[in-house]
Motif scaffolding. Structure first.
Motif, mmCIF file in Angstrom:
data_model
loop_
_atom_site.group_PDB
_atom_site.id
_atom_site.type_symbol
_atom_site.label_atom_id
_atom_site.label_comp_id
_atom_site.label_asym_id
_atom_site.label_seq_id
_atom_site.Cartn_x
_atom_site.Cartn_y
_atom_site.Cartn_z
ATOM 1 N N HIS A 240 0.827 -1.205 0.000
ATOM 2 C CA HIS A 240 0.000 0.000 0.000
ATOM 3 C C HIS A 240 0.855 1.246 0.000
ATOM 4 N N GLN A 241 0.180 2.344 -0.205
ATOM 5 C CA GLN A 241 0.865 3.629 -0.307
ATOM 6 C C GLN A 241 1.692 3.910 0.966
ATOM 7 N N ASN A 242 2.897 4.439 0.756
ATOM 8 C CA ASN A 242 3.778 4.895 1.834
ATOM 9 C C ASN A 242 4.168 3.809 2.831
ATOM 10 N N GLU A 243 4.100 2.579 2.423
ATOM 11 C CA GLU A 243 4.519 1.521 3.328
ATOM 12 C C GLU A 243 6.026 1.336 3.273
ATOM 13 N N VAL A 244 6.537 0.686 4.293
ATOM 14 C CA VAL A 244 7.952 0.326 4.301
ATOM 15 C C VAL A 244 8.035 -1.191 4.238
ATOM 16 N N ILE A 245 8.764 -1.691 3.233
ATOM 17 C CA ILE A 245 8.889 -3.127 3.018
ATOM 18 C C ILE A 245 10.314 -3.534 3.362
ATOM 19 N N LEU A 246 10.465 -4.652 4.053
ATOM 20 C CA LEU A 246 11.814 -5.145 4.319
ATOM 21 C C LEU A 246 12.007 -6.479 3.609
ATOM 22 N N THR A 247 13.199 -6.661 3.039
ATOM 23 C CA THR A 247 13.518 -7.948 2.443
ATOM 24 C C THR A 247 14.961 -8.279 2.754
ATOM 25 N N LEU A 248 15.325 -9.544 2.601
ATOM 26 C CA LEU A 248 16.706 -9.951 2.882
ATOM 27 C C LEU A 248 17.262 -10.689 1.677
ATOM 28 N N GLY A 249 18.506 -10.386 1.381
ATOM 29 C CA GLY A 249 19.148 -11.050 0.251
ATOM 30 C C GLY A 249 18.492 -10.638 -1.047
ATOM 31 N N SER A 250 18.613 -11.485 -2.030
ATOM 32 C CA SER A 250 18.072 -11.123 -3.328
ATOM 33 C C SER A 250 17.230 -12.263 -3.862
ATOM 34 N N SER A 251 16.102 -11.901 -4.417
ATOM 35 C CA SER A 251 15.251 -12.894 -5.071
ATOM 36 C C SER A 251 14.618 -12.201 -6.266
ATOM 37 N N ARG A 252 14.647 -12.848 -7.401
ATOM 38 C CA ARG A 252 14.079 -12.234 -8.603
ATOM 39 C C ARG A 252 12.584 -12.017 -8.429
ATOM 40 N N THR A 253 11.956 -12.999 -7.774
ATOM 41 C CA THR A 253 10.514 -12.896 -7.581
ATOM 42 C C THR A 253 10.187 -11.648 -6.765
ATOM 43 N N VAL A 254 10.948 -11.423 -5.697
ATOM 44 C CA VAL A 254 10.710 -10.255 -4.862
ATOM 45 C C VAL A 254 10.944 -8.984 -5.667
ATOM 46 N N LEU A 255 12.018 -8.992 -6.448
ATOM 47 C CA LEU A 255 12.326 -7.809 -7.252
ATOM 48 C C LEU A 255 11.165 -7.468 -8.173
ATOM 49 N N GLU A 256 10.656 -8.487 -8.868
ATOM 50 C CA GLU A 256 9.576 -8.210 -9.810
ATOM 51 C C GLU A 256 8.294 -7.818 -9.093
ATOM 52 N N PHE A 257 8.091 -8.407 -7.929
ATOM 53 C CA PHE A 257 6.923 -8.072 -7.115
ATOM 54 C C PHE A 257 6.940 -6.590 -6.743
ATOM 55 N N LEU A 258 8.097 -6.165 -6.258
ATOM 56 C CA LEU A 258 8.213 -4.763 -5.841
ATOM 57 C C LEU A 258 8.084 -3.830 -7.039
#
Lengths: 726, 417
Positions: free
Chosen positions: B207-225
């Motif tokens: 949602h708008q103005n949220e803060v998302i945290l992730t660890l390491g790298s994942s292509r799926t996460v990248l495309e999701f974001l």
């Protein structure tokens, strides 16, 4: 790291013409041409000896394959039939993009012979990797290859790139890790060219000698004793022809590398490539066998570790570095320590303790057995109550109950040790009798290179055991089979060096002492090689204090010159005072001088300028000096923060008047007054100077006397002030 | 089949040397390999499904053994086996319907009654299917179109079947293979599009103005974001670097080039930052049947931190990452220990590994595991290509994709031999 590697490979394959011309080739020497692994190597070639249950050559081949080598020529000499047979039956014969070709020879006695033979076959068409079949590595060749190719484009004489790695610069560590001698290399830090290579430095002498042209020809040379030779070389085709041209080259390092470095007629050059985090080491002796096995178990060689290399036979890594095959029969009360490997089909009995060891396939180990730091190969039977410490036990050995192997024992194939027999430390036991002393110092391993004798021997092994048994019963206890090899005179002291057992403490202490003595000896000597490998020249044995003083004196003179040059430039180019201050400060920092020195130096240059500018009389000189002082008083002041610095200026001036600028001698009081007027010197400083001079020699007091009036006046003024204050 | 043999060997080699990175690539290549294995398998006249299953299993077993850590290989093998079983079943039921049909048409020539037995055959088929696998939401929903579609095919098949038995056999054999290959193609399609399918759901979760945290790298996460970013959501991302491989650095770089506000933090700073985070979104190596996750090392710590601060912990996983095994299963190799040189420079620390002196054992032991196990209770939501799911729903989803017979690949073939 993986991603990076991928990218790199992609880049190389994009270079189409390079790739189209030569697929990357490698020469793998499946013979070490030494006798260090005897007696085991009398029956099986070294490259097929299991290293953590996988033949050594598999590690080398797997690495070559993953490093992008497409064609490997395996040179077999000793036991060539066994090597060829193994390779043909192994997975390596059926790899899609990786061809393994064997080259067989029966009469090569050195690496030199091998390379000459390969040259005759004319199979190498470009750059190739030269490696022996006992090297374990996981480095990426891409970068080293690229460097090699780039250098070749610029300079056709750069024919070889040697892979080196960092290691602790201590002969003790080198001794205790890989059992190798200390290695000295001189490398040009910019071009990475190898300039000097010495692996047999004589410690007793305590020094090594470098050719002086080496220093003369190269702007910078670093002498390393903290590098380890990985014995992985990237060579150009010329290397092979060089071996043919110089038919006396035998040993790769001792003859070829040193020969190239000394001989500058052809101008061939060797370069080095240093690897940092990846692993590379060669199994040269039993000690490095032990060390590298442990490194593999600790996974430094990843992905070339047993559970990955074996693949299908399902070896799993458990906690604390325990590798266990799926169908091990383990007694409930057996205690498995850390860092062990147990192969398939092995049975282990009650209350047996195992730590830091490798146990091969289909072994039977009884109850109450203690195994520490040992390497037990396949099909070994160890009966109840045996004790093994730091031993290597080859295939098919039988230890009858209660047998004890002391540290460093090597039991070759099918040896039987009798009940309760204690095999003494460092002994080597084999079914084959020790060859007569003939080739103890020769580097041969080809005793039975022809298949005929090999078969003959195996016949003997199978058929003639009965007579052997009665004959040798005494040597290995009741029911024992095998000969204990005698250690040659004088060699006994050296046994511990290359043994699989840890170095005994007394030897370590001795090594340590030797080293300390060496260092003491060295510091007294002329040329000092300090532990960090840097080379210092000490002018004389007179102790170093004088030297230091002299050094700083020299420094001061050149500093003074620099300051003078800066000042003159400032005057001529009308540089702003602030900038001049900055520059002088920078000089001060680079020469590591105190601000006291700056003041003196600036004043000196000012006065010198005054003297050098044209003048006819003393009064004119005075005016010159006054002009300069007025213009640059700010510069001078910024370095005169306290009274000591001001006194320094007076002393400096005094010195000038006596030595370099005698014309000022007459003007001394006037200049002093001038400086006082301009508030460069304060009365305190002048009075202090006068006080100090009070007690000096008559000759020293010349200027004090001349300026007596001025000082007198100063003193009175001060008293008046004080009176006024009151 | 020398041709496939070479392919299999090549792929085995790659798996063994760990040359294929990422489970998606592995899954896709496995599926493609199995497709060619299937197309090369010679079909006997009887029991064709068993032959296919046998050859797929033989290859699959070797593939799994080559890299037991990469669970996606086993997953794809099992899914292909499941596909074979399903297709076989649907063909059998169709044939049964056809036989019924022809038998009845022998008796009576009345074409008006044709539809009735065909329908009943379809009913049998769907009934037998539902007995084979537990009824799930999806099968319940599927049932309606199924029963509508089956009579059509069966009646069309019924015409040809009346003519000759042998022609029917050969057409069936070709049909089974053809159907299976078709279905495997669909699977490959699914695997290659799973990231987009997952990314499509991004707007619903970020949602708008949220803060998302992730660890390491994942292509799926990248495309999701990035998908959320493209839909004009503005939000910030905290990336934990993911020691010791530091893939987070690459992810951060990538995110910044796509115009996302990114903050890079160390792994150890996760707990300090988690209170400012609205949602943790991470990729997974594999999702186990109990809803537990095998994920890059460090994620368990992140999950615990998220739980402590009641921050949703969302795992993105394509359906090829769903593993029908439980984490305590002996066949599951949960971790891979990589080289310690990723942590330490070997040259510098080689003197700590001095075996020649002292007790002959180093005091320093460096452990570099690749994965963490995150228990299901720490996971708030799974987002797969079929939508968002609760961890407790995972076993249901898995029942849709896999046959219970295929869970253990090796033991089956062993007993078969």
């Amino acid at each position: 790291m993986g991603a990076q590697k991928k990218g790199a490979t992609a880049r190389v394959s994009e270079d189409p013409e390079e790739l189209a011309r030569h697929p990357l080739q490698a020469i793998l020497l499946a013979d070490s041409f030494t006798t260090k692994f005897r007696p085991i190597t009398l029956e099986r070639p070294k490259v097929l000896l299991p290293l953590v249950n996988i033949p050594m050559i598999n590690y080398t081949l797997a690495w070559l394959e993953s490093a992008g080598v497409e064609e490997v020529f395996v040179f077999c000499c000793a036991h060539s039939k066994q090597v060829i047979g193994y390779l043909e039956s192994s997975e390596w014969s059926s790899q899609p993009n990786f061809s393994v070709t064997t080259i067989e020879s029966h009469n090569s006695i050195s690496a030199g012979d091998a390379l000459r033979l390969i040259y005759e076959r004319n199979v190498i068409h470009g750059d190739f990797v030269l490696i022996s079949g006992d090297t374990v590595s996981n480095m990426s060749l891409t970068q080293a290859l690229q460097e090699h190719k780039d250098r070749r484009k610029k300079d056709a004489n750069a024919i070889m790139t040697m892979v080196v790695k960092q290691s602790k610069p201590s002969p003790i560590t080198q001794q205790s890790r890989l059992g190798t001698d200390e290695l000295f290399m001189a490398i040009n830090p910019v071009t990475k060219q190898l300039l000097y290579y010495e692996d047999k430095a004589e410690y007793s002498k305590g020094f090594i000698s470098l050719d002086k042209t080496l220093i003369a020809d190269n702007p910078s040379v670093i002498l390393h004793n903290d590098k380890q030779d990985c014995y992985i070389d990237i060579c150009s085709q010329e290397v092979l022809s060089l071996f043919t041209d110089n038919f006396d080259y035998q040993h790769l390092r001792r003859h070829f590398v040193k020969g190239l470095l000394v001989d500058d007629i052809m101008g061939y050059k060797i370069f080095t490539h240093e690897i940092h985090s990846s692993y590379a080491a060669r199994i040269d002796n039993f000690r490095s066998y032990d060390t590298i096995s442990k490194d593999i178990i600790q996974r430094w060689t990843y992905p070339f570790v047993p559970d990955v290399l074996c693949g299908s036979s399902a070896i799993k890594v458990e906690r604390q570095g325990t590798y266990r095959a799926s169908d091990v029969t383990l007694s409930r009360s057996a205690q498995l320590g850390s860092f062990i490997f147990i192969g398939q089909g092995t049975k282990i009995g009650n209350d047996t303790k195992i730590s830091h060891s490798v146990i091969g396939e289909r072994c039977t180990i009884g109850s109450n057995v203690t195994i520490e730091g040992s390497y037990i190969w396949n099909n070994v039977t160890i009966e109840d109550g045996c004790q093994l410490r730091n031993a290597i036990v080859c295939d098919g050995v039988i230890l009858k109950s209660g047998a004890v192997l002391q540290p460093g024992v090597i039991l070759s194939f099918k040896v039987v040790v009798g009940q309760q027999f204690v095999v003494p430390a460092y002994s080597k036991v084999s079914l084959l009798q020790q060859p007569t002393q003939q080739d103890s110092d020769e580097e041969l391993e080809y005793a039975d290179s022809t298949s005929g004798t090999g078969e003959l021997r195996s016949d003997k092994l199978n058929g003639d055991i009965a007579p052997d048994l009665s004959e040798t019963a005494s040597e290995l206890g009741t029911g024992g089979v095998g000969y204990i090899w005698k250690v040659f005179e004088g060699a006994y002291d050296e046994e511990w060096r290359h043994s699989v057992a840890p170095i005994p403490t007394d030897k370590l202490v001795k090594l340590m002492l030797d080293r300390d003595e060496d260092e003491e000896l060295l510091t007294q000597d002329g040329n000092v090689i300090s532990a960090s490998g840097e080379l210092k020249t000490v002018s004389d044995g007179n102790g170093s204090e004088d030297d230091d003083n002299e050094d700083s004196r020299d420094d001061y003179v050149s500093f003074e010159k620099e300051v003078e040059a800066t000042f003159l430039r400032a005057v001529h180019e009308n540089v702003k005072v602030d900038l001049a201050v900055l520059e002088v400060n920078a000089l001060r920092l680079s020469y590591n001088m105190a601000s006291v020195d700056c003041g003196g130096a600036i004043f000196y240059s000012m006065m010198k300028l005054a003297v050098e500018s044209p003048h006819n009389s003393a009064s004119e000189l005075h005016r010159n000096a006054a002009d300069i002082v007025t213009t640059w008083q700010k510069l001078l002041k910024s370095f005169l923060h306290d009274i000591d610095e001001e006194i320094e200026v007076i002393l400096k001036f005094e010195e000038m008047c006596l030595e370099s600028a005698k014309e000022f001698a007459a003007l001394f009081p006037q200049i002093l007054h001038l400086l006082y007027d301009k508030e460069i010197l304060h009365e305190d400083a002048i009075l202090r100077w006068a006080d100090e001079k009070e007690g000096a020699d008559e000759s020293d007091k010349v200027f004090l006397k001349r300026s007596e009036k001025f000082i007198q006046w100063l003193r009175e003024a001060e008293e008046e002030e004080e009176e006024e204050d009151e | 089949m020398p041709d496939t043999q070479a392919l299999v060997n090549d792929f085995l080699n790659k798996l063994k040397k760990r040359k294929i990175e990422g489970s998606q690539a592995t899954a896709k290549q496995t599926a493609e390999l199995l497709r060619s294995v299937i197309s090369q398998t010679r079909m006997p006249y009887t029991n064709q499904a068993a032959a296919l299953i046998h050859s797929v299993k033989a290859v699959g077993e070797r593939l799994v053994a080559a890299n037991p850590v990469e669970l996606a290989v086993g997953n794809v093998v099992r899914r292909v086996l499941h596909i074979i079983r399903e297709e076989d079943l649907s063909l059998t039921t169709a044939a049964m319907a056809g036989l019924n049909l022809s038998a009845e048409s022998d008796d009576e020539d009345d074409t008006d009654r044709d539809n009735h037995p065909a329908l009943s055959a379809a009913a049998i088929a769907s009934a037998s299917r539902s007995t084979l696998r537990p009824p799930s939401l999806q099968t319940l929903l599927e049932d309606v179109p199924d029963s509508a579609a089956v009579p059509h095919t069966s009646s069309s098949g019924g015409d040809s079947e009346g003519k000759s038995k042998s022609a029917d056999k050969s057409s069936r054999s070709r049909k089974l293979k053809h159907d299976v290959i078709e279905a495997v193609n669909e699977l490959i399609q699914d695997i290659s599009t799973c990231r987009e399918l997952i990314a499509e759901q991004a707007v619903e979760h970020i949602h708008q103005n949220e803060v998302i945290l992730t660890l390491g790298s994942s292509r799926t996460v990248l495309e999701f974001l990035c998908a959320a970013k493209e839909k004009k959501r503005s939000f910030r991302v905290f990336v934990a670097e993911g020691a010791p491989r530091y893939q987070g650095h690459l992810l951060a770089k990538e995110l910044v080039t796509r115009g996302l506000q990114t903050t890079l933090i160390t792994d150890s700073a996760v707990f300090a930052m988690i209170s400012r985070v609205n949602m943790v979104i991470v990729g997974a190596h594999a999702v186990m049947a109990n809803g537990g996750v095998i994920a890059p090392v460090g994620l368990n710590m992140v999950a615990l931190a998220a739980q402590k601060h009641a921050v949703p912990f969302v795992v993105l996983a394509g359906s090829h990452k769903l593993c029908p095994l439980y984490p305590h299963h002996p066949e599951v190799l949960l971790n891979e220990l990589r080289s310690p040189s990723e942590l330490l420079d070997f040259g510098e620390f080689s003197d700590c590994l001095d075996f020649g002196s002292g007790i002959g054992a180093p005091l320093l032991h460096v452990v570099n595991p690749t994965f963490d196990y995150v228990p299901p209770k720490l996971v708030s939501l799974f987002i797969t290509d079929t939508g968002g799911h609760n961890p407790s729903y995972m076993y249901r989803l898995i029942a849709d994709y896999y046959s219970a017979d295929d869970l253990v690949l090796e033991r089956r073939t062993a007993s078969g031999n």
